[in-house]
Design a protein around this motif. Sequence first.
Motif, PDB file in Angstrom:
ATOM      1  N   THR A  43     -17.329 -24.552  16.934  1.00 26.91           N
ATOM      2  CA  THR A  43     -17.806 -23.667  18.002  1.00 26.91           C
ATOM      3  C   THR A  43     -16.710 -22.706  18.440  1.00 26.91           C
ATOM      4  O   THR A  43     -16.980 -21.541  18.750  1.00 26.91           O
ATOM      5  CB  THR A  43     -18.317 -24.480  19.205  1.00 26.91           C
ATOM      6  N   ARG A  44     -15.449 -23.164  18.452  1.00 26.77           N
ATOM      7  CA  ARG A  44     -14.355 -22.249  18.789  1.00 26.77           C
ATOM      8  C   ARG A  44     -14.211 -21.162  17.719  1.00 26.77           C
ATOM      9  O   ARG A  44     -14.109 -19.973  18.033  1.00 26.77           O
ATOM     10  CB  ARG A  44     -13.033 -22.996  18.929  1.00 26.77           C
ATOM     11  N   ASN A 101     -14.859 -33.677  16.895  1.00 29.55           N
ATOM     12  CA  ASN A 101     -13.750 -32.775  16.582  1.00 29.55           C
ATOM     13  C   ASN A 101     -14.253 -31.546  15.827  1.00 29.55           C
ATOM     14  O   ASN A 101     -13.822 -30.423  16.094  1.00 29.55           O
ATOM     15  CB  ASN A 101     -12.687 -33.501  15.762  1.00 29.55           C
ATOM     16  N   ALA A 102     -15.171 -31.766  14.890  1.00 29.17           N
ATOM     17  CA  ALA A 102     -15.737 -30.639  14.154  1.00 29.17           C
ATOM     18  C   ALA A 102     -16.581 -29.758  15.074  1.00 29.17           C
ATOM     19  O   ALA A 102     -16.546 -28.525  14.974  1.00 29.17           O
ATOM     20  CB  ALA A 102     -16.586 -31.150  12.986  1.00 29.17           C
ATOM     21  N   ALA A 161      -7.837 -30.846  22.081  1.00 29.14           N
ATOM     22  CA  ALA A 161      -7.827 -29.635  21.259  1.00 29.14           C
ATOM     23  C   ALA A 161      -9.207 -29.001  21.241  1.00 29.14           C
ATOM     24  O   ALA A 161     -10.222 -29.689  21.053  1.00 29.14           O
ATOM     25  CB  ALA A 161      -7.393 -29.979  19.841  1.00 29.14           C
ATOM     26  N   ASP A 162      -9.275 -27.680  21.445  1.00 27.25           N
ATOM     27  CA  ASP A 162     -10.522 -26.911  21.485  1.00 27.25           C
ATOM     28  C   ASP A 162     -11.427 -27.332  22.639  1.00 27.25           C
ATOM     29  O   ASP A 162     -12.622 -27.015  22.641  1.00 27.25           O
ATOM     30  CB  ASP A 162     -11.287 -27.013  20.160  1.00 27.25           C
ATOM     31  N   GLY A 163     -10.876 -28.061  23.601  1.00 21.59           N
ATOM     32  CA  GLY A 163     -11.657 -28.526  24.726  1.00 21.59           C
ATOM     33  C   GLY A 163     -11.836 -27.474  25.799  1.00 21.59           C
ATOM     34  O   GLY A 163     -11.447 -26.306  25.655  1.00 21.59           O
ATOM     35  N   ASP A 169     -19.168 -10.685  26.010  1.00 20.99           N
ATOM     36  CA  ASP A 169     -19.606 -11.988  25.506  1.00 20.99           C
ATOM     37  C   ASP A 169     -19.442 -13.064  26.581  1.00 20.99           C
ATOM     38  O   ASP A 169     -18.461 -13.049  27.333  1.00 20.99           O
ATOM     39  CB  ASP A 169     -18.739 -12.402  24.305  1.00 20.99           C
ATOM     40  N   PHE A 170     -20.392 -13.992  26.609  1.00 20.87           N
ATOM     41  CA  PHE A 170     -20.192 -15.180  27.435  1.00 20.87           C
ATOM     42  C   PHE A 170     -20.322 -16.405  26.537  1.00 20.87           C
ATOM     43  O   PHE A 170     -21.343 -16.592  25.876  1.00 20.87           O
ATOM     44  CB  PHE A 170     -21.201 -15.277  28.570  1.00 20.87           C
ATOM     45  N   VAL A 171     -19.275 -17.214  26.500  1.00 15.94           N
ATOM     46  CA  VAL A 171     -19.240 -18.420  25.674  1.00 15.94           C
ATOM     47  C   VAL A 171     -19.225 -19.625  26.607  1.00 15.94           C
ATOM     48  O   VAL A 171     -18.256 -19.842  27.336  1.00 15.94           O
ATOM     49  CB  VAL A 171     -18.010 -18.433  24.749  1.00 15.94           C
ATOM     50  N   MET A 172     -20.288 -20.394  26.582  1.00 16.77           N
ATOM     51  CA  MET A 172     -20.400 -21.546  27.482  1.00 16.77           C
ATOM     52  C   MET A 172     -19.364 -22.604  27.145  1.00 16.77           C
ATOM     53  O   MET A 172     -19.192 -22.978  25.982  1.00 16.77           O
ATOM     54  CB  MET A 172     -21.790 -22.165  27.384  1.00 16.77           C
ATOM     55  N   ARG A 173     -18.706 -23.081  28.167  1.00 12.77           N
ATOM     56  CA  ARG A 173     -17.805 -24.224  28.060  1.00 12.77           C
ATOM     57  C   ARG A 173     -18.093 -25.111  29.264  1.00 12.77           C
ATOM     58  O   ARG A 173     -17.681 -24.794  30.386  1.00 12.77           O
ATOM     59  CB  ARG A 173     -16.338 -23.783  28.070  1.00 12.77           C
ATOM     60  N   GLY A 174     -18.844 -26.168  29.043  1.00 14.41           N
ATOM     61  CA  GLY A 174     -19.224 -26.980  30.186  1.00 14.41           C
ATOM     62  C   GLY A 174     -19.810 -28.308  29.807  1.00 14.41           C
ATOM     63  O   GLY A 174     -19.693 -28.781  28.673  1.00 14.41           O
TER      64      GLY A 174
END
Length: 544
Positions: free
Chosen positions: A276-277, A270-271, A320-322, A52-57
């Motif tokens: 997404t997390r 925040n949601a 948080a979740d960042g 899996d690749f989960v984008m965080r950017g």
Amino acid sequence: MRSPTAPRVAAVAAALLGLLLSLLSAATPSAHAAPTGFRVANGRLLEASGNDFVMRGVNHAHTWYADRISSLAHIKAKGANTVRVVLSSGDRWTRNDTADVANVVAQCKRNRLICVLEVHDTTGYGEQSGAVTLSRAADYWISVRSALAGQEDYVIVNIGNEPYGNTDYANWTADTKAAIQKLRGAGFNHTIMVDAPNWGQDWAFTMRDNAASVFAADPDANTVFSIHMYGVFDTAAEVSDYLNRFVAAELPIVVGEFGHDHSDGNPDENAILAVTRQLGLGYLGWSWSGNGGGVEYLDMVTNFDPNQLTPWGRRIFDGADGIAATSEEADIYSSGGGGDTTPPTAPGTPTASSVTSSSVTLTWAASTDATGVTGYDVVRVSGGTETVTTTTARTSVTLTGLAPSTSYTFAVYARDAAGNRSPRSGTAAVTTAPGGTSAGCGVTYRVTGEWPGGFQGEIVLRNTGSSAINGWTLRWTFPDSQRITNLWGGTATQAGSEVTVTSASYTAAIPAAGSVTLGFTATKGSANPAPGAFTLNGSACTAG
């Protein structure tokens, strides 16, 4: 990024929801050949490794801040694994050419980032003046394909940003299918990303309700959907409902843009981060720096300074979740599969031959590279700017469309299969021969549109002589300090009020009694008088 002007569509009735989800699931294709790089399987974005690749950017406005390429390193240093890069097809802003796209890809790879590349000129099509179609965006991608071929492990092609506003958005489905198929037909094997209509926010649910049929239209079954979450998504329930519908239907979805605030309403960041997390979905916040037009609060850092995080920057990177807490580097890099990040050696200094009044042939010694040189970028330097001609692996090129009795400086870069660009070669100074093509000419100049501080113009250049013109330089002086900001049909340089335009490859030849048309945008003061005179290859042109 734009708020809807129509009322928000009510949630789909529960009786229709079951039918919708069953249709979505039924339409999901299977049994396609696996792409060579990123691919989609069971609604998930996978790397070639199968993980899996989960984008965080974040998003970076490269096309407006091309001198801020160092931002990619700063974004990586904050923990991002992906950057969505704003490019232009040249229809609304300065075109990012093949060499620039190749350099962006090389810089992403050097900084161990996945590149999501998007064309911004489609933004708000149907409602925004000047916006272009997805088909036009696909043509741009095809024109720069040499910079992207072989980069499927590192690059995702986002066809066009927010491709419809709130007018005629029902056409999104057919237009998106056609654009995907145009790219596949041109040989693109990359994962393709498509943005929602309604300025990216899909308040009418056009993308949501037609995603399955769009996915089925991709012969590679390798399309990812992107929702932009601003004021429409101001509650946790709306965020969760929208994303969960895609997950339930096994259709890939990412939040391609979002912010912590907006003029159209306060999105629930925040949601967005939490959901997404929980669902294992990617997100790309808007944007690193350089926002204007009243949304400067969306800058994550002040004035591109990575040491000056704004409140929004602190939230998305360190909250948080960042990004810092949830980002994982792409497997192609972290598993030792980082690929080739070593640039070729610099080519030899070019030598000039066959110099005429309008052309020159350049030859240089080949560059070397462990995996082979696939092409060269020949750079013409003028007044601090560069005009790039991209060639294949051959070590000579003939450049046309030069002005007579004019000095030019040329240099060469090499490119390898991984997109790495070499150091620059030495420079060659060339002065073209006097003369140029002698022919009669006529010019018609007109303003096609104006707005406070700027305007759009058109120049029709006619060959009134009895022989063809092959390569030309058109000059004029603006009488009231107007300044060109973008021009198509040629290459413009401006010193003070004096404008020089050299022909493009497709406008260089003007047959007898023929004509070519140039278009441009420019800034202006309160008055906007027309230029009084034009010269072509040094000869005066008649007006009208």
